[in-house]
Design an enzyme around this catalytic site. Sequence first.
Site, PDB file in Angstrom:
ATOM      1  N   LYS A  90       0.807  -1.230   0.000  1.00 28.91           N
ATOM      2  CA  LYS A  90       0.000   0.000   0.000  1.00 28.91           C
ATOM      3  C   LYS A  90       0.835   1.273   0.000  1.00 28.91           C
ATOM      4  O   LYS A  90       0.421   2.298  -0.529  1.00 28.91           O
ATOM      5  CB  LYS A  90      -0.954  -0.019   1.196  1.00 28.91           C
ATOM      6  CG  LYS A  90      -2.073  -1.039   1.011  1.00 28.91           C
ATOM      7  CD  LYS A  90      -3.264  -0.710   1.873  1.00 28.91           C
ATOM      8  CE  LYS A  90      -4.463  -1.553   1.486  1.00 28.91           C
ATOM      9  NZ  LYS A  90      -4.288  -2.974   1.894  1.00 28.91           N
ATOM     10  N   GLU A 112      -9.822   6.933   3.388  1.00 27.76           N
ATOM     11  CA  GLU A 112     -10.723   5.983   4.031  1.00 27.76           C
ATOM     12  C   GLU A 112      -9.890   4.767   4.408  1.00 27.76           C
ATOM     13  O   GLU A 112      -8.851   4.516   3.810  1.00 27.76           O
ATOM     14  CB  GLU A 112     -11.835   5.556   3.066  1.00 27.76           C
ATOM     15  CG  GLU A 112     -11.483   4.409   2.096  1.00 27.76           C
ATOM     16  CD  GLU A 112     -10.384   4.708   1.088  1.00 27.76           C
ATOM     17  OE1 GLU A 112     -10.163   5.896   0.802  1.00 27.76           O
ATOM     18  OE2 GLU A 112      -9.737   3.760   0.594  1.00 27.76           O
ATOM     19  N   SER A 378       1.462  -9.933  -0.990  1.00 30.19           N
ATOM     20  CA  SER A 378       1.155  -8.503  -0.854  1.00 30.19           C
ATOM     21  C   SER A 378       1.522  -7.905   0.493  1.00 30.19           C
ATOM     22  O   SER A 378       1.778  -6.713   0.597  1.00 30.19           O
ATOM     23  CB  SER A 378      -0.331  -8.279  -1.132  1.00 30.19           C
ATOM     24  OG  SER A 378      -1.123  -9.121  -0.307  1.00 30.19           O
TER      25      SER A 378
END
Length: 396
Positions: A90, A112, A378
């Site tokens: 991310k 968010e 990930s």
Amino acid sequence: MEQFKVNEHGYYGQFGGAYIPEILHRCVTDLQEAYLRIMESNRFQQDFDQLLRDYVGRPSPLYLSRQLSERYEAKIYLKREDLNHTGAHKINNTIGQILIAREMGKTRIIAETGAGQHGVATATVCALMQMPCTVYMGKTDVERQHVNVKKMEMLGATVVPVTSGNMTLKDATNEAIRDWCSHPVDTHYIIGSTIGPHPYPDLVARLQSVISKEIKLQLAEKEGRDYPDRLVACVGGGSNAAGTIYEYLENEKVQILLAEAGGKGVDSGETAATIHLGRTGVLHGCRTLLMQTEDGQITEPYSISAGLDYPGIGPIHAHLAETGRAQVVAVTDDEALRAAYALTRHEGIIPALESAHALAALEKVTLAPGELVVLTLSGRGDKDLETYFKHEKEYR
Ligand SMILES: *Cc1c(COP(=O)(O)O)cnc(C)c1O
């Protein structure tokens, strides 16, 4: 012609677009007009590359897993996004977006978050760039993800618990959009995945495409050819998957396998298998596949993995699934937990629960003997330890 990237109207086939309230029209078109120019500028590229290298720790390794290769009689590499600063892919996106925000003269950041991973990655880059940061998070998630809330606050962000709807990610996103409508001039909204109105899905895919750019170089060096036979990734909104496949979209020699969250089973009513169950609709600014009732109400998704329980899916993946470019499998909680324990025991790597869905997807396809596979890990499992401990006895 490129068939799988966004077209000039912001669509992937029938999916995508920018369905936004009038008040956001200006800031969304400003972003549409600015993002490619900024991303192609020398200044952006230098700053982005340098931060990815020295702050995030890129390039992330491409690791040949002996155990998985033996088990599947193939050659299976893991792309180690779990080794990035803040523990997942991310941060690639939040670093890129805050540089774009700065270039556009924005002085305030909102985001968010569901489980809190995107919130932490956003709060991190806001601390780095000294920008004020407000993160919207459903009240249910605030209670479930106490550690991430504390981390965001420690990093200097304001976390706003959202009490509308089911008090989860969808409601937090609505609230972030509402904030943006009230502060369209000074605020940049950092969306955490390949979702939202155009240009976000394309913007996030391009920022995450560093993953496939590195895979190309690393495979060329290790294997003497720069593409694999198959790429594997999990999909929540679809950003780590988009980054993994971006450079290979038009290379049909490369098969794409995506794992979505089956929860307790696709037909159990407790699932987040959006591509299997979804019908076309509009949510949070884009037209895509959505889990919804007969009369179009969004159904609450469920997965053991907090990062995969979004009721929609990035429009790029809806298009890849519809055209058959990607194969999509649904992986249950049980299958993901089993795969997570196997990787931990055999490779000494505790994966994020999301990534464990990608690992479990290998069980659902037949690999050709010696097939060259790259699977994106990930994120790391630290955030999921409580869940793993709860199921220790069943899977050990
Ligand atoms: C958030 C998250 C995901 C899901 O998001 P995508 O946008 O689909 O990549 C997957 N893995 C990890 C580790 C995450 O934190």
